[in-house]
Write a protein that holds these residues in place. Structure first.
Motif, PDB file in Angstrom:
ATOM      1  N   MET B 185       0.862  -1.185   0.000  1.00  0.00           N
ATOM      2  CA  MET B 185       0.000   0.000   0.000  1.00  0.00           C
ATOM      3  C   MET B 185       0.891   1.225   0.000  1.00  0.00           C
ATOM      4  O   MET B 185       1.819   1.308   0.788  1.00  0.00           O
ATOM      5  N   GLU B 186       0.639   2.153  -0.913  1.00  0.00           N
ATOM      6  CA  GLU B 186       1.394   3.406  -0.924  1.00  0.00           C
ATOM      7  C   GLU B 186       0.426   4.540  -1.234  1.00  0.00           C
ATOM      8  O   GLU B 186      -0.652   4.317  -1.774  1.00  0.00           O
ATOM      9  N   HIS B 187       0.843   5.762  -0.942  1.00  0.00           N
ATOM     10  CA  HIS B 187       0.002   6.914  -1.228  1.00  0.00           C
ATOM     11  C   HIS B 187       0.155   7.363  -2.670  1.00  0.00           C
ATOM     12  O   HIS B 187       1.255   7.679  -3.103  1.00  0.00           O
ATOM     13  N   PHE B 196       0.548   6.586 -11.208  1.00  0.00           N
ATOM     14  CA  PHE B 196       1.265   5.941 -12.320  1.00  0.00           C
ATOM     15  C   PHE B 196       2.643   5.482 -11.850  1.00  0.00           C
ATOM     16  O   PHE B 196       3.050   4.335 -12.049  1.00  0.00           O
ATOM     17  N   THR B 197       3.350   6.392 -11.185  1.00  0.00           N
ATOM     18  CA  THR B 197       4.694   6.100 -10.699  1.00  0.00           C
ATOM     19  C   THR B 197       4.677   4.967  -9.677  1.00  0.00           C
ATOM     20  O   THR B 197       5.458   4.021  -9.757  1.00  0.00           O
ATOM     21  N   VAL B 198       3.757   5.065  -8.712  1.00  0.00           N
ATOM     22  CA  VAL B 198       3.694   4.043  -7.664  1.00  0.00           C
ATOM     23  C   VAL B 198       3.368   2.684  -8.283  1.00  0.00           C
ATOM     24  O   VAL B 198       3.981   1.665  -7.944  1.00  0.00           O
ATOM     25  N   GLN B 200       3.950   1.645 -11.364  1.00  0.00           N
ATOM     26  CA  GLN B 200       5.121   1.134 -12.089  1.00  0.00           C
ATOM     27  C   GLN B 200       6.059   0.405 -11.128  1.00  0.00           C
ATOM     28  O   GLN B 200       6.559  -0.673 -11.427  1.00  0.00           O
ATOM     29  N   ASP B 201       6.262   1.011  -9.966  1.00  0.00           N
ATOM     30  CA  ASP B 201       7.177   0.407  -8.999  1.00  0.00           C
ATOM     31  C   ASP B 201       6.588  -0.862  -8.383  1.00  0.00           C
ATOM     32  O   ASP B 201       7.305  -1.826  -8.134  1.00  0.00           O
ATOM     33  N   SER B 204       7.232  -3.575 -10.805  1.00  0.00           N
ATOM     34  CA  SER B 204       8.624  -4.046 -10.766  1.00  0.00           C
ATOM     35  C   SER B 204       8.847  -4.949  -9.563  1.00  0.00           C
ATOM     36  O   SER B 204       9.600  -5.906  -9.609  1.00  0.00           O
ATOM     37  N   LYS B 205       8.173  -4.604  -8.478  1.00  0.00           N
ATOM     38  CA  LYS B 205       8.452  -5.272  -7.206  1.00  0.00           C
ATOM     39  C   LYS B 205       7.753  -6.622  -7.091  1.00  0.00           C
ATOM     40  O   LYS B 205       8.301  -7.564  -6.528  1.00  0.00           O
ATOM     41  N   HIS B 206       6.526  -6.695  -7.622  1.00  0.00           N
ATOM     42  CA  HIS B 206       5.740  -7.915  -7.452  1.00  0.00           C
ATOM     43  C   HIS B 206       5.492  -8.584  -8.804  1.00  0.00           C
ATOM     44  O   HIS B 206       4.946  -7.968  -9.716  1.00  0.00           O
ATOM     45  N   GLU B 228      -0.660  -1.105 -18.632  1.00  0.00           N
ATOM     46  CA  GLU B 228      -0.617  -1.223 -20.084  1.00  0.00           C
ATOM     47  C   GLU B 228       0.826  -1.076 -20.585  1.00  0.00           C
ATOM     48  O   GLU B 228       1.282  -1.845 -21.429  1.00  0.00           O
ATOM     49  N   ALA B 229       1.550  -0.099 -20.031  1.00  0.00           N
ATOM     50  CA  ALA B 229       2.916   0.145 -20.483  1.00  0.00           C
ATOM     51  C   ALA B 229       3.823  -1.035 -20.158  1.00  0.00           C
ATOM     52  O   ALA B 229       4.732  -1.361 -20.913  1.00  0.00           O
TER      53      ALA B 229
END
Lengths: 335, 312
Positions: B185-187, B196-198, B200-201, B204-206, B228-229
């Motif tokens: 969970m992130e803000h 979008f940024t969160v 993307q990360d 990558s992480k999961h 999608e990206a």
């Protein structure tokens, strides 16, 4: 070693970048990369690196322009709002011309031209008010910051401006595609950074900007056209905001009043982390690039790791920004 | 309550004879600084326009404020120069607005508070509230029914506020014991770019994510773009919230990635203005608390929640 002689008068002038304080930002960046690599296996993956570099490009392109503005003793708080306004306008122009031009490369080029032209005009307005009307840069750009933010809210009627769906597939590749696996935002960011570095180091304009920021009276007596140099830094920054917006719009195809919030502070922070002096007189474009990377890596690492409460993200960013700057100051004292 | 009863009685008895006796309702709301607030501004304006037609004896003053201090000024001006008979206020922040709104109540005017409560209880005559824990609960229940065998999800949170905390608590309670595991969970700050940024990360992480609780439609847009990206097809669906028209449209059209939505209607400001007008012009009692429930929107009922003219 002219570095030693330059440092006898710290703050006013700087010698070639070979002195020890160049290590500060590089060290901070290296520590961050190592930390990231240790905390998560995916950190150094191609996808993650592409993500981080691409999303750095907006602030990065703007920060290169900001380096020149700050080096010449100015400041621009309006770039975030300006980016939002340009993004809104670019979307409106493309949506408006879609029926006549049809979705295609021509329309994308018109949108790009609109973004660059708006950026140029916006930068000129800032520069005009600062140089010709002799108003403090802080006040002028604080004013235009509010103006552009309100204008984009008004254009969007309080909501969000969205690019017509037919256009999105045409424009998407500008953010997501590239050549040889390197996406366009990264390529453009790199080109802007290299050009900025060359101009700062090799061209007369870079030296003039530093001279104006160091002491504008002396610069004036040395037959530097102070107002023209100042004006050009704002115009260049405006154009670069346009370039950043061209990269930004294809990503989500929308602009709203929350677009580009605090970009100005991120850009200024990146410039200062990179070793440029906030009061002007010395600028380092490659340092700015490192500053931008440091800022986006902090976010990225915090998202990739557990264990840190997301409430504390801002605090960790703050600590790292201050540390990166302290590191430079200490190196400088040693030298 | 007493004030209202008297005002209502006077209005009811005096109305036919003294139709020229106009009453003024002040409406003070935050400016359209994000999508939801934009929708709220739209619905406030619409309600005012409509009610001015319906009730010729009512005058409306609508003010939008970009920060709490400006809102305090607006309210003080309304009281001093427009002599308002009622105030409908959606407080920017609870604490700074409590004093000024209490002053309006002391002047004898009717006070309707919308969405965000005041720091002190008992000031307002009517409280029209959104149901934030209900919003989280309905979202969690949907997640539960959509992933009957459990699954791995990630969640995006809004700007750190009480609103966000209540929503997340409601959500976590609803999915408890369902086998749904919240990986992260992130803000995302109710913002497209941040989410979008969160996302993307998160991608990558999961390596395996079954679904995303974006908890807001602006954040859902950022999340969808990131998925999608990345070209990932493990994510089955994204659950947004608040009922943005573009997302409701996609749900209505049967988009598999956006199978549902949970409302937190910005039109609640219209409810508040309407109830206040009813209170001022009739003897119907409207004091108390009016909670607007969060409703699950699926393809079956999406058309009922689609407002093509609203900016949100």
């Amino acid at each position: 070693m002219s570095a030693a002689s330059a440092d006898t008068n710290p703050g006013a002038r700087s010698g070639p970048a070979l002195d020890l304080r160049v290590l500060g930002p590089i060290l901070a960046l290296a520590v961050l990369v190592l930390t990231g690599a240790m905390l998560n296996d995916n950190f150094l993956s191609y996808a993650n690196i592409t993500n981080v570099l691409s999303r750095s490009a907006f602030i990065g392109i703007i920060a290169v322009g900001m380096t020149f503005v700050i080096t010449s003793g100015g400041l621009d708080l309006s770039v975030g709002s300006m980016a939002a306004f340009i993004a809104g306008l670019m979307i409106l122009v493309m949506n408006g011309l879609l029926p006549t031009l049809g979705p295609g490369v021509a329309l994308v080029l018109v949108g790009m031209a609109a973004a660059l032209a708006t950026g140029l005009v916006a930068g000129f307005v800032n520069g005009f008010l600062i140089t010709t009307m002799r108003i403090e840069a802080f006040i002028v750009t604080l004013g235009t910051m509010g103006i552009y933010r309100s204008l984009v809210t008004w254009l969007a009627d309080g909501g969000t401006l969205s690019l017509d769906f037919g256009m999105r597939t045409v424009i998407r590749p500008i953010y997501y595609d590239g050549i040889l696996g390197i996406s366009w935002p990264i390529i453009v960011f790199a080109l802007v950074a290299v050009a900025g570095e060359v101009i700062m180091r090799r061209a007369a304009f870079g030296r003039h900007a530093a001279a104006v920021g160091s002491n504008d009276q002396v610069a004036r007596y040395s037959s530097v056209n102070v107002d023209r140099v100042r004006m050009l830094t704002y115009v260049f920054l405006g154009i670069l905001v346009g370039v950043a917006t061209i990269m930004y719009v294809p990503r989500l195809g929308s602009a709203s009043s929350s677009t580009g919030v605090l970009w100005e502070l991120e850009a200024i922070a990146a410039v200062i982390i990179g070793g440029t002096m906030l009061k002007g007189g010395f600028g380092r474009v490659w340092g700015t690039v490192i500053g931008v990377l440091i800022l986006s890596l902090i976010d990225n690492i915090l998202n990739l790791t557990d264990g840190v409460s997301p409430y504390l993200n801002g605090a960790i960013q703050g600590v790292i920004i201050i540390l990166a700057v302290i590191l430079q100051r200490e190196r400088k004292a040693d030298a | 309550m007493k004030h209202f009863a008297i005002a209502g009685l006077m209005a009811a008895t005096a109305l036919p004879a003294m139709a020229q006796e106009t009453m003024v309702i002040g409406v003070s709301i935050p400016a359209a600084t994000h999508g939801w607030a934009g929708g709220m501004n739209f619905h406030a304006q619409e309600a005012v326009d409509r009610l001015e037609e319906v009730y010729p004896q009512l005058d409306f003053v609508l003010a939008t404020a970009s920060d709490p201090a400006k809102q305090v000024n607006d309210i003080e001006d309304m009281l001093a120069t427009r002599d308002i008979d009622a105030l409908v206020v959606l407080p920017f922040e609870s604490e700074p607005l409590t004093g000024p709104v209490a002053a309006v109540a002391d002047s004898g005017a009717w006070v309707t508070v919308v969405d965000r409560g005041l720091a002190q209880e008992g000031i307002e005559d009517l409280y029209v509230a959104g149901d934030n824990s209900g919003f989280g609960r309905v979202s969690g229940e949907y997640m539960r029914s959509a992933l009957p065998d459990g699954g791995k999800i990630v969640a995006l949170r809004g700007i750190p506020t009480t609103i966000d905390n209540e929503r997340v608590a409601g959500f976590e309670e609803a999915i408890e014991g369902s086998g749904i595991e919240v990986l992260d969970m992130e803000h995302g700050n109710w913002n497209r770019d941040d989410s979008f940024t969160v996302m993307q990360d998160f991608l990558s992480k999961h390596g395996e994510i079954d679904a995303v609780w974006a908890s807001d439609d602006d954040m859902a847009i950022g999340v969808l773009a990131a998925i999608e990206a990345a070209g990932r097809d493990d994510v089955q669906f994204v659950l947004g919230g608040a009922g943005m028209k573009e997302m409701i449209r996609r749900t209505a059209d049967g988009d598999a990635m956006i199978p549902a939505n949970v409302t937190y209607p910005p039109a609640m400001i219209g409810t508040a203005i309407e109830l206040t007008a009813v209170g001022l012009t009739s003897s119907a009692p409207v004091s108390g608390t009016f909670t607007i429930g969060s409703v699950l929107v699926t393809q079956d009922n999406a058309e009922d929640y689609y407002f093509p003219d609203s900016p949100f």
